[in-house]
Design an enzyme around this catalytic site. Structure first.
Site, mmCIF file in Angstrom:
data_model
loop_
_atom_site.group_PDB
_atom_site.id
_atom_site.type_symbol
_atom_site.label_atom_id
_atom_site.label_comp_id
_atom_site.label_asym_id
_atom_site.label_seq_id
_atom_site.Cartn_x
_atom_site.Cartn_y
_atom_site.Cartn_z
ATOM 1 C CE LYS A 154 -16.148 -55.802 -27.788
ATOM 2 N NZ LYS A 154 -15.222 -54.564 -28.076
ATOM 3 N NE ARG B 291 -16.764 -49.442 -25.295
ATOM 4 C CZ ARG B 291 -17.560 -50.148 -26.298
ATOM 5 N NH1 ARG B 291 -18.163 -51.194 -26.277
ATOM 6 N NH2 ARG B 291 -17.349 -49.500 -27.358
HETATM 7 P P1 AMP Z 1 -18.433 -50.969 -30.467
HETATM 8 O O1 AMP Z 1 -19.200 -51.257 -31.804
HETATM 9 O O2 AMP Z 1 -18.768 -51.595 -29.198
HETATM 10 O O3 AMP Z 1 -16.820 -50.641 -30.783
HETATM 11 O O4 AMP Z 1 -19.059 -49.506 -30.196
HETATM 12 C C1 AMP Z 1 -19.025 -48.101 -31.085
HETATM 13 C C2 AMP Z 1 -19.221 -47.186 -30.002
HETATM 14 O O5 AMP Z 1 -20.366 -46.755 -29.669
HETATM 15 C C3 AMP Z 1 -18.391 -46.788 -29.118
HETATM 16 O O6 AMP Z 1 -16.944 -45.995 -29.449
HETATM 17 C C4 AMP Z 1 -19.170 -45.868 -28.150
HETATM 18 O O7 AMP Z 1 -19.150 -44.489 -28.578
HETATM 19 C C5 AMP Z 1 -20.478 -46.610 -28.166
HETATM 20 N N1 AMP Z 1 -20.651 -47.662 -27.251
HETATM 21 C C6 AMP Z 1 -20.838 -48.813 -27.313
HETATM 22 N N2 AMP Z 1 -21.183 -49.400 -26.393
HETATM 23 C C7 AMP Z 1 -21.061 -48.619 -25.110
HETATM 24 C C8 AMP Z 1 -21.134 -48.748 -23.758
HETATM 25 N N3 AMP Z 1 -21.292 -49.761 -23.192
HETATM 26 N N4 AMP Z 1 -20.971 -47.475 -23.109
HETATM 27 C C9 AMP Z 1 -20.893 -46.314 -24.010
HETATM 28 N N5 AMP Z 1 -20.527 -46.264 -25.234
HETATM 29 C C10 AMP Z 1 -20.902 -47.345 -25.915
#
Ligand code: AMP
Length: 205
Positions: free
Chosen positions: A26, A101
């Site tokens: 992504k 999410r």
């Molecule tokens: P990512 O970089 O998108 O994989 O996000 C890393 C971490 O940030 C995730 O494992 C969640 O703990 C938190 N996170 C990111 N986006 C969201 C979201 N839309 N809702 C809730 N937690 C989020």
């Protein structure tokens, strides 16, 4: 003045959700899409990591969830997104990366965009088999030093994705907005496939 207001209210804004489990590519593809189509990129993961880095109250609250491989509460994330959209009223469109999410976040996003006279046009879901995701994330953990890329946390994040986030795909599928994209192959080939879908709505900037 009247013409300016009319133009703003009716000019087309394209909004895309790029969807996929952790490690699906992504981040790379949203950077490619942002560049080619001149969209405003909103990644909740990046925004949260920025807050964690600043040790802001929001960051301190978010960190405990992130380190445990859990989702940050909806209210925290939704407030953050609303602010970012308002900061960019003249954007050609937005690409949402890692958001929504949960079903609650999707419902909140749809309402937020409707109030701004726009909507989500497409949800492109990149699909990658689970063993490939684990392999890629372990490699990223070893090379980037991200605290959430160890084997136990990875397994939790993937499980959490399938438990909660697939409901978001179903939400947009029911609205006829979901397209599934094979996330295996070269970065360039996957980008071309994504571009074919996007160009049903907008052309490169
Ligand atoms: P990512 O970089 O998108 O994989 O996000 C890393 C971490 O940030 C995730 O494992 C969640 O703990 C938190 N996170 C990111 N986006 C969201 C979201 N839309 N809702 C809730 N937690 C989020």
């Amino acid at each position: 003045m009247i013409i300016f207001v009319w133009f703003n209210a009716f000019s087309f804004m394209y909004n895309l959700i790029l969807f996929g489990p952790p490690g699906s590519g992504k981040g790379t593809q949203s950077a490619n899409i942002t560049r080619k189509y001149q969209l405003h990129h909103i990644s909740t993961g990046d925004l949260l990591r920025e807050e964690v880095g600043k040790k802001s109250p929001l960051g301190l609250e978010a960190q405990q969830y992130m380190d445990a491989g859990q989702l940050v509460p909806d209210a925290v994330v939704i407030g953050m997104i609303s602010g970012k959209i308002d900061e960019n009223p003249n954007a050609r469109g937005f690409i949402f990366d890692g958001f929504p999410r949960t079903q609650g976040q999707a419902v909140a996003l749809d309402a937020m965009l409707k109030a701004k006279h726009t909507e989500i046009h497409q949800v492109l879901a990149m699909e990658v088999p689970e063993e490939e995701l684990v392999k890629r994330l372990l490699h990223r953990g070893a090379t980037s030093g991200r605290s959430d890329d160890n084997e136990e946390v990875i397994a939790k994040r993937i499980k959490e994705y399938y438990a909660k986030t697939e409901a978001v795909a179903a939400h947009y599928d029911a609205l006829g907005k979901l397209e599934r994209i094979k996330g295996i192959g070269s970065i360039e080939d996957i980008f071309n496939t994504l571009g074919k879908s996007i160009e049903k709505y907008i052309q490169p900037a």
